[in-house]
Design a protein around this motif. Structure first.
Motif, PDB file in Angstrom:
ATOM      1  N   TYR A  50       0.857  -1.186   0.000  1.00  0.00           N
ATOM      2  CA  TYR A  50       0.000   0.000   0.000  1.00  0.00           C
ATOM      3  C   TYR A  50       0.891   1.232   0.000  1.00  0.00           C
ATOM      4  O   TYR A  50       1.661   1.452   0.935  1.00  0.00           O
ATOM      5  CB  TYR A  50      -0.895  -0.024   1.245  1.00  0.00           C
ATOM      6  N   MET A  51       0.808   2.028  -1.069  1.00  0.00           N
ATOM      7  CA  MET A  51       1.700   3.189  -1.236  1.00  0.00           C
ATOM      8  C   MET A  51       0.838   4.363  -1.706  1.00  0.00           C
ATOM      9  O   MET A  51       0.662   4.599  -2.891  1.00  0.00           O
ATOM     10  CB  MET A  51       2.769   2.833  -2.289  1.00  0.00           C
ATOM     11  N   SER A  52       0.294   5.098  -0.732  1.00  0.00           N
ATOM     12  CA  SER A  52      -0.741   6.087  -1.054  1.00  0.00           C
ATOM     13  C   SER A  52      -0.192   7.429  -1.497  1.00  0.00           C
ATOM     14  O   SER A  52      -0.880   8.172  -2.205  1.00  0.00           O
ATOM     15  CB  SER A  52      -1.651   6.282   0.162  1.00  0.00           C
ATOM     16  N   ASP A  53       1.016   7.789  -1.049  1.00  0.00           N
ATOM     17  CA  ASP A  53       1.579   9.103  -1.392  1.00  0.00           C
ATOM     18  C   ASP A  53       3.056   8.928  -1.725  1.00  0.00           C
ATOM     19  O   ASP A  53       3.866   8.688  -0.831  1.00  0.00           O
ATOM     20  CB  ASP A  53       1.434  10.071  -0.209  1.00  0.00           C
ATOM     21  N   VAL A  54       3.396   9.074  -2.992  1.00  0.00           N
ATOM     22  CA  VAL A  54       4.782   8.817  -3.388  1.00  0.00           C
ATOM     23  C   VAL A  54       5.145   9.643  -4.615  1.00  0.00           C
ATOM     24  O   VAL A  54       4.352   9.792  -5.545  1.00  0.00           O
ATOM     25  CB  VAL A  54       5.001   7.305  -3.656  1.00  0.00           C
ATOM     26  N   SER A  55       6.365  10.214  -4.580  1.00  0.00           N
ATOM     27  CA  SER A  55       6.881  10.899  -5.764  1.00  0.00           C
ATOM     28  C   SER A  55       8.158  10.226  -6.259  1.00  0.00           C
ATOM     29  O   SER A  55       8.541  10.403  -7.408  1.00  0.00           O
ATOM     30  CB  SER A  55       7.157  12.369  -5.449  1.00  0.00           C
ATOM     31  N   CYS A  56       8.815   9.469  -5.376  1.00  0.00           N
ATOM     32  CA  CYS A  56      10.050   8.783  -5.761  1.00  0.00           C
ATOM     33  C   CYS A  56      10.265   7.590  -4.828  1.00  0.00           C
ATOM     34  O   CYS A  56      10.052   7.708  -3.616  1.00  0.00           O
ATOM     35  CB  CYS A  56      11.231   9.764  -5.686  1.00  0.00           C
ATOM     36  N   ILE A  57      10.660   6.453  -5.399  1.00  0.00           N
ATOM     37  CA  ILE A  57      10.882   5.241  -4.594  1.00  0.00           C
ATOM     38  C   ILE A  57      12.373   4.952  -4.546  1.00  0.00           C
ATOM     39  O   ILE A  57      12.973   4.602  -5.568  1.00  0.00           O
ATOM     40  CB  ILE A  57      10.140   4.032  -5.208  1.00  0.00           C
ATOM     41  N   PRO A  58      13.021   5.090  -3.388  1.00  0.00           N
ATOM     42  CA  PRO A  58      14.454   4.789  -3.294  1.00  0.00           C
ATOM     43  C   PRO A  58      14.713   3.308  -3.576  1.00  0.00           C
ATOM     44  O   PRO A  58      13.811   2.474  -3.424  1.00  0.00           O
ATOM     45  CB  PRO A  58      14.812   5.127  -1.839  1.00  0.00           C
ATOM     46  N   PRO A  59      15.963   2.951  -3.972  1.00  0.00           N
ATOM     47  CA  PRO A  59      16.267   1.554  -4.326  1.00  0.00           C
ATOM     48  C   PRO A  59      15.938   0.555  -3.214  1.00  0.00           C
ATOM     49  O   PRO A  59      15.405  -0.526  -3.485  1.00  0.00           O
ATOM     50  CB  PRO A  59      17.778   1.586  -4.601  1.00  0.00           C
ATOM     51  N   LYS A  60      16.226   0.908  -1.962  1.00  0.00           N
ATOM     52  CA  LYS A  60      15.944  -0.033  -0.868  1.00  0.00           C
ATOM     53  C   LYS A  60      14.436  -0.310  -0.765  1.00  0.00           C
ATOM     54  O   LYS A  60      14.005  -1.435  -0.492  1.00  0.00           O
ATOM     55  CB  LYS A  60      16.468   0.539   0.463  1.00  0.00           C
ATOM     56  N   ALA A  61      13.646   0.740  -0.992  1.00  0.00           N
ATOM     57  CA  ALA A  61      12.187   0.572  -0.948  1.00  0.00           C
ATOM     58  C   ALA A  61      11.717  -0.301  -2.115  1.00  0.00           C
ATOM     59  O   ALA A  61      10.824  -1.146  -1.950  1.00  0.00           O
ATOM     60  CB  ALA A  61      11.502   1.932  -0.984  1.00  0.00           C
ATOM     61  N   MET A  62      12.331  -0.109  -3.294  1.00  0.00           N
ATOM     62  CA  MET A  62      11.975  -0.958  -4.446  1.00  0.00           C
ATOM     63  C   MET A  62      12.195  -2.429  -4.103  1.00  0.00           C
ATOM     64  O   MET A  62      11.364  -3.290  -4.402  1.00  0.00           O
ATOM     65  CB  MET A  62      12.808  -0.595  -5.675  1.00  0.00           C
ATOM     66  N   ASP A  63      13.339  -2.707  -3.475  1.00  0.00           N
ATOM     67  CA  ASP A  63      13.625  -4.099  -3.104  1.00  0.00           C
ATOM     68  C   ASP A  63      12.552  -4.648  -2.156  1.00  0.00           C
ATOM     69  O   ASP A  63      12.205  -5.823  -2.228  1.00  0.00           O
ATOM     70  CB  ASP A  63      15.003  -4.207  -2.435  1.00  0.00           C
ATOM     71  N   ALA A  64      12.066  -3.778  -1.274  1.00  0.00           N
ATOM     72  CA  ALA A  64      11.114  -4.240  -0.253  1.00  0.00           C
ATOM     73  C   ALA A  64       9.719  -4.482  -0.817  1.00  0.00           C
ATOM     74  O   ALA A  64       8.921  -5.184  -0.203  1.00  0.00           O
ATOM     75  CB  ALA A  64      11.040  -3.214   0.885  1.00  0.00           C
ATOM     76  N   ILE A  65       9.406  -3.892  -1.963  1.00  0.00           N
ATOM     77  CA  ILE A  65       8.043  -4.065  -2.483  1.00  0.00           C
ATOM     78  C   ILE A  65       7.967  -5.095  -3.605  1.00  0.00           C
ATOM     79  O   ILE A  65       6.883  -5.425  -4.067  1.00  0.00           O
ATOM     80  CB  ILE A  65       7.424  -2.723  -2.948  1.00  0.00           C
ATOM     81  N   ARG A  66       9.122  -5.617  -4.048  1.00  0.00           N
ATOM     82  CA  ARG A  66       9.094  -6.613  -5.125  1.00  0.00           C
ATOM     83  C   ARG A  66       8.369  -7.882  -4.678  1.00  0.00           C
ATOM     84  O   ARG A  66       8.425  -8.255  -3.513  1.00  0.00           O
ATOM     85  CB  ARG A  66      10.520  -6.993  -5.531  1.00  0.00           C
ATOM     86  N   GLY A  67       7.697  -8.520  -5.635  1.00  0.00           N
ATOM     87  CA  GLY A  67       7.057  -9.797  -5.340  1.00  0.00           C
ATOM     88  C   GLY A  67       5.661  -9.680  -4.758  1.00  0.00           C
ATOM     89  O   GLY A  67       5.054 -10.694  -4.413  1.00  0.00           O
ATOM     90  N   CYS A  68       5.141  -8.458  -4.643  1.00  0.00           N
ATOM     91  CA  CYS A  68       3.780  -8.337  -4.106  1.00  0.00           C
ATOM     92  C   CYS A  68       2.778  -8.831  -5.146  1.00  0.00           C
ATOM     93  O   CYS A  68       3.044  -8.799  -6.349  1.00  0.00           O
ATOM     94  CB  CYS A  68       3.472  -6.899  -3.702  1.00  0.00           C
ATOM     95  N   ARG A  69       1.638  -9.292  -4.662  1.00  0.00           N
ATOM     96  CA  ARG A  69       0.602  -9.762  -5.583  1.00  0.00           C
ATOM     97  C   ARG A  69      -0.447  -8.669  -5.830  1.00  0.00           C
ATOM     98  O   ARG A  69      -1.082  -8.629  -6.875  1.00  0.00           O
ATOM     99  CB  ARG A  69      -0.080 -10.996  -4.989  1.00  0.00           C
ATOM    100  N   ILE A  70      -0.615  -7.800  -4.824  1.00  0.00           N
ATOM    101  CA  ILE A  70      -1.587  -6.708  -4.952  1.00  0.00           C
ATOM    102  C   ILE A  70      -0.866  -5.402  -4.628  1.00  0.00           C
ATOM    103  O   ILE A  70      -0.262  -5.263  -3.558  1.00  0.00           O
ATOM    104  CB  ILE A  70      -2.779  -6.918  -3.998  1.00  0.00           C
ATOM    105  N   LEU A  71      -0.936  -4.463  -5.565  1.00  0.00           N
ATOM    106  CA  LEU A  71      -0.277  -3.169  -5.390  1.00  0.00           C
ATOM    107  C   LEU A  71      -1.341  -2.081  -5.374  1.00  0.00           C
ATOM    108  O   LEU A  71      -2.163  -1.997  -6.295  1.00  0.00           O
ATOM    109  CB  LEU A  71       0.699  -2.922  -6.556  1.00  0.00           C
ATOM    110  N   VAL A  72      -1.327  -1.252  -4.327  1.00  0.00           N
ATOM    111  CA  VAL A  72      -2.171  -0.055  -4.286  1.00  0.00           C
ATOM    112  C   VAL A  72      -1.224   1.132  -4.391  1.00  0.00           C
ATOM    113  O   VAL A  72      -0.307   1.265  -3.571  1.00  0.00           O
ATOM    114  CB  VAL A  72      -2.985   0.017  -2.979  1.00  0.00           C
ATOM    115  N   VAL A  73      -1.405   1.979  -5.406  1.00  0.00           N
ATOM    116  CA  VAL A  73      -0.403   3.015  -5.655  1.00  0.00           C
ATOM    117  C   VAL A  73      -1.051   4.354  -6.004  1.00  0.00           C
ATOM    118  O   VAL A  73      -2.110   4.424  -6.645  1.00  0.00           O
ATOM    119  CB  VAL A  73       0.593   2.563  -6.758  1.00  0.00           C
ATOM    120  N   ASP A  74      -0.405   5.399  -5.536  1.00  0.00           N
ATOM    121  CA  ASP A  74      -0.735   6.797  -5.804  1.00  0.00           C
ATOM    122  C   ASP A  74      -0.774   7.050  -7.321  1.00  0.00           C
ATOM    123  O   ASP A  74       0.143   6.665  -8.045  1.00  0.00           O
ATOM    124  CB  ASP A  74       0.407   7.612  -5.164  1.00  0.00           C
ATOM    125  N   ALA A  75      -1.849   7.703  -7.781  1.00  0.00           N
ATOM    126  CA  ALA A  75      -1.923   8.095  -9.199  1.00  0.00           C
ATOM    127  C   ALA A  75      -2.767   9.368  -9.275  1.00  0.00           C
ATOM    128  O   ALA A  75      -3.967   9.325  -9.544  1.00  0.00           O
ATOM    129  CB  ALA A  75      -2.530   6.980 -10.042  1.00  0.00           C
TER     130      ALA A  75
END
Ligand SMILES: [Zn+2]
Ligand SMILES: [Zn+2]
Length: 360
Positions: free
Chosen positions: A257-282
């Motif tokens: 669940y990522m409701s407010d985001v303008s940039c995802i740092p590399p460590k955060a990218m690693d932590a969200i890989r492999g999810c089955r359901i993504l909720v993202v700011d648009a």
């Protein structure tokens, strides 16, 4: 997961709700709000002279249960209680409910969605960041702490509230009487809350604050509470939300669940890989960008990179038209999977009240 989001047609149909009591064996996420800070409809659109031209805001204000009516981003995570020996769970309840963000429109969202979706208790509140559209509804929690107890005859229920250090600082200055009830005036009837700090990348169980830092409630619960084996735990993932502002995304089970985001740092990218359901700011449709939010193009690029089975957009302005843009996104997803030869993407706009079955 026993049912996919697509299987719950009643729930995904615009403006309709699924009573999440209907399937007691299931975990759920329930969208309380899917708009940016200003909400949809905008008063400025409805009062435009000589006549309103904004189709989305007019629809949101005139059609009952229009999926274009959106409040501040917020989510209820409803997780079934696991039991060791089949005994009745605490207070006879089968699920625990954790609310992520209580913003300016929390009360309005709750009176619409809680009864319709069969929700009642709030067991914990988790705040993504300090902005008003994530925190200004804290005062409205009084109805849950004063009038909805865990068991009859108990005193006021205390709801644990979680945030990072900056968020808790902001709450303390905006609502001093919530942090120190002795500062309450009038009747003194204020929500009974306890505040707990989130540390980046340290898993926590929002409903068991005394176990913070432990990462899992499994062993502690066995000792303390013989019938409960584990509880919901969240991984807090800091992402950028504009200039000098951080926001927490959360990973729980198969969900990010990522409701407010303008940039995802590399460590955060690693932590969200492999999810089955993504909720993202648009924030906006189209290819434009924004200083503090993802817009459509960046959200789609993230979906392509992560390839979750389901991607839901949230944090949307009145520039999104629910039905028209969902049709467009479905066509885009079909074309993308033909072009790439990869597993099909399902990308759609969430709407307030949408219930999605998940495995947590
Ligand atoms: Zn509008
Ligand atoms: Zn914000």
């Amino acid at each position: 997961m026993t049912a996919s989001a697509r299987d719950t047609q009643d729930a995904t149909k615009p403006g309709s709700y699924l009573n999440v009591h209907q399937n007691l064996d299931q975990d759920w996420i329930v969208f309380l709000g899917t708009a940016t800070s200003e909400g949809v409809p905008r008063v400025s659109c409805l009062t435009e002279q000589p006549a309103p031209r904004c189709r989305v805001c007019v629809d949101a204000s005139t059609r009952p249960q229009s999926p274009n009516r959106r409040r501040n981003t917020s989510l209820v995570v409803r997780r079934r209680r696991r039991t060791l020996d089949g005994r009745e769970a605490l207070g006879g309840r089968t699920h625990e409910n954790v609310v992520i963000d209580v913003g300016k429109f929390f009360y309005q969202a709750a009176i619409d969605v809680f009864p319709a979706a069969g929700l009642r208790q709030i067991d914990a509140v988790v705040l993504t960041h300090e902005h008003a559209d994530a925190t200004n509804g804290l005062d409205d929690l009084r109805d849950w702490t004063l009038n909805i107890g865990r068991r009859q005859g108990d005193g006021p229920l205390c709801i644990p509230v979680w945030g990072d250090a900056a968020t808790l600082e902001r709450v303390k200055s905006a609502f001093p009487y919530l942090v120190e009830p002795s500062r309450a005036t009038g009747s003194g009837l204020v929500p009974k809350l306890s505040f707990h700090q989130i540390e980046a990348y340290e898993r926590f169980c929002p409903t068991h604050p005394h176990l913070a830092g432990n990462g899992s409630c499994v062993d502690a619960n066995r000792a303390r509470n013989a019938f409960e084996t584990d509880c919901l735990n969240l991984l807090p993932i800091p992402v950028e939300h504009g200039r000098d502002q951080s926001c927490l995304a959360f990973r729980f089970g198969e969900v990010v669940y990522m409701s407010d985001v303008s940039c995802i740092p590399p460590k955060a990218m690693d932590a969200i890989r492999g999810c089955r359901i993504l909720v993202v700011d648009a924030l906006h449709p189209g290819t434009g960008t924004h200083i503090s939010h993802f817009c459509e193009q960046q959200a789609l690029e993230l979906a392509i990179e992560l390839r979750p089975e389901y991607t839901f957009f949230t944090g949307m302005t009145h520039m999104w038209d629910h039905e028209r843009d969902n049709e467009r996104l479905a066509a885009w997803a079909a074309a993308e999977s033909r072009r790439s030869g990869a597993r099909p993407l399902h990308v759609e706009l969430a709407c307030d009240g949408l219930c999605v079955p998940v495995n947590l």
